[in-house]
Write a protein that holds these residues in place. Structure first.
Motif, short mmCIF file in Angstrom:
data_model
loop_
_atom_site.label_atom_id
_atom_site.label_comp_id
_atom_site.label_asym_id
_atom_site.label_seq_id
_atom_site.Cartn_x
_atom_site.Cartn_y
_atom_site.Cartn_z
N ALA A 38 0.84 -1.20 0.00
CA ALA A 38 0.00 0.00 0.00
C ALA A 38 0.87 1.25 0.00
O ALA A 38 1.76 1.40 0.85
CB ALA A 38 -0.93 -0.01 1.21
N ALA A 39 0.62 2.13 -0.94
CA ALA A 39 1.34 3.40 -0.99
C ALA A 39 0.64 4.42 -0.11
O ALA A 39 -0.58 4.33 0.11
CB ALA A 39 1.41 3.89 -2.43
N ALA A 105 -7.26 0.15 -2.52
CA ALA A 105 -7.01 1.43 -1.86
C ALA A 105 -6.53 2.48 -2.87
O ALA A 105 -6.94 3.64 -2.82
CB ALA A 105 -5.97 1.24 -0.75
N GLY A 106 -5.66 2.07 -3.80
CA GLY A 106 -5.13 3.01 -4.77
C GLY A 106 -6.18 3.53 -5.73
O GLY A 106 -6.27 4.74 -5.99
N VAL A 107 -7.00 2.62 -6.28
CA VAL A 107 -8.04 3.04 -7.21
C VAL A 107 -9.07 3.91 -6.50
O VAL A 107 -9.51 4.95 -7.02
CB VAL A 107 -8.72 1.81 -7.86
CG1 VAL A 107 -9.92 2.24 -8.70
CG2 VAL A 107 -7.72 1.05 -8.72
N GLN A 185 5.97 -1.62 -5.45
CA GLN A 185 4.96 -0.59 -5.19
C GLN A 185 4.75 0.29 -6.41
O GLN A 185 3.62 0.63 -6.77
CB GLN A 185 5.37 0.28 -4.01
CG GLN A 185 5.09 -0.32 -2.64
CD GLN A 185 5.39 0.68 -1.52
OE1 GLN A 185 6.23 1.56 -1.67
NE2 GLN A 185 4.70 0.54 -0.41
N LYS A 186 5.85 0.69 -7.07
CA LYS A 186 5.74 1.54 -8.26
C LYS A 186 5.02 0.80 -9.39
O LYS A 186 4.21 1.39 -10.11
CB LYS A 186 7.12 1.99 -8.70
CG LYS A 186 7.80 2.97 -7.74
CD LYS A 186 9.18 3.35 -8.24
CE LYS A 186 9.87 4.30 -7.28
NZ LYS A 186 11.24 4.65 -7.73
N ALA A 187 5.34 -0.48 -9.57
CA ALA A 187 4.68 -1.26 -10.60
C ALA A 187 3.18 -1.35 -10.35
O ALA A 187 2.36 -1.19 -11.26
CB ALA A 187 5.31 -2.66 -10.69
N VAL A 188 2.81 -1.61 -9.10
CA VAL A 188 1.39 -1.67 -8.74
C VAL A 188 0.74 -0.31 -8.93
O VAL A 188 -0.41 -0.22 -9.37
CB VAL A 188 1.23 -2.17 -7.29
CG1 VAL A 188 -0.22 -2.07 -6.82
CG2 VAL A 188 1.71 -3.62 -7.18
#
Length: 212
Positions: A38-39, A105-107, A185-188
């Motif tokens: 999670a970022a 969480a990111g979306v 994390q960056k790829a995700v």
């Protein structure tokens, strides 16, 4: 009597030495490190996205991953033919769960959306069901992380959908396992942005196939 005392002393010393040895052995085991995909959330960006239109609801389903990755341990490539499962370097949950949570969480953050995967969507509101598959994943320290994603997004009310794929490569900055995590994390994050863009396209009445 003296012989008995001497025997007892030797047994006591032996037990003490054994205990010291066990403590030394325990002390030599490195502590387990835990990582997350999670970022950090940009609260300001979330608020701006939410203010742009009606509330968006997303439903991110469990993520399918290659069997070798469905575990909490980090899995890294050591050479052309071998991968290492790192017992003392672990995700905070099995990788497939960690990935689903990071994507959801990111979306949600990028869209200002609410994740209703575990229930809570109003009956009169459409939602966007997101099915993601991690088709391939390879990570090497002092090398790169390469990940191939595929996903479908389906709108609940009119069943419009998009089917998409994305392959990303991120450089691993160093030899530490934390460097592998940062690159992952960056790829995700790239997948998160692409999925969010696809949801926006469906909201705008667009659909069909997409690829990158």
């Amino acid at each position: 009597m003296m012989q008995a005392m001497k025997s007892l002393s030797l047994k006591t010393l032996g037990a003490a030495a054994l205990a010291a040895g066990l403590l030394t052995a325990c002390g030599s085991t490195p502590p387990t490190q835990f990582y997350t995909l999670a970022a950090p959330t940009d609260a300001g960006a979330t608020a701006r996205s939410a203010a742009q239109g009606p509330q968006t609801f997303i439903e991110v389903m469990p993520v399918a991953v290659p069997e070798r990755l469905a575990r909490p341990q980090l899995v890294v490539r050591s050479d052309a033919t071998r991968v290492d499962v790192l017992e003392q370097e672990r995700w905070s949950s099995p990788f497939n769960n960690e990935l689903r949570d990071a994507l959801a969480a990111g979306v949600a953050a990028r869209l200002g959306a609410i994740d209703v995967s575990r229930g809570g969507r109003p009956a009169d509101q459409p939602s966007y069901r997101i099915n993601v598959e991690l088709r391939d994943f390879d990570a090497m320290r002092n090398g790169q992380v390469q990940a191939s994603f595929g996903w479908t997004i389906t709108r609940s009310d009119d069943r419009r959908s998009a089917a998409c794929r994305l392959t990303v490569v991120e450089r691993v900055a160093g030899s530490a396992n934390a460097d592998v995590v940062a690159a992952t994390q960056k790829a995700v994050g790239q997948a998160v942005q692409a999925i969010a863009d696809n949801v926006r396209a469906l909201q705008a009445g667009q659909g069909g196939q997409c690829s990158a």
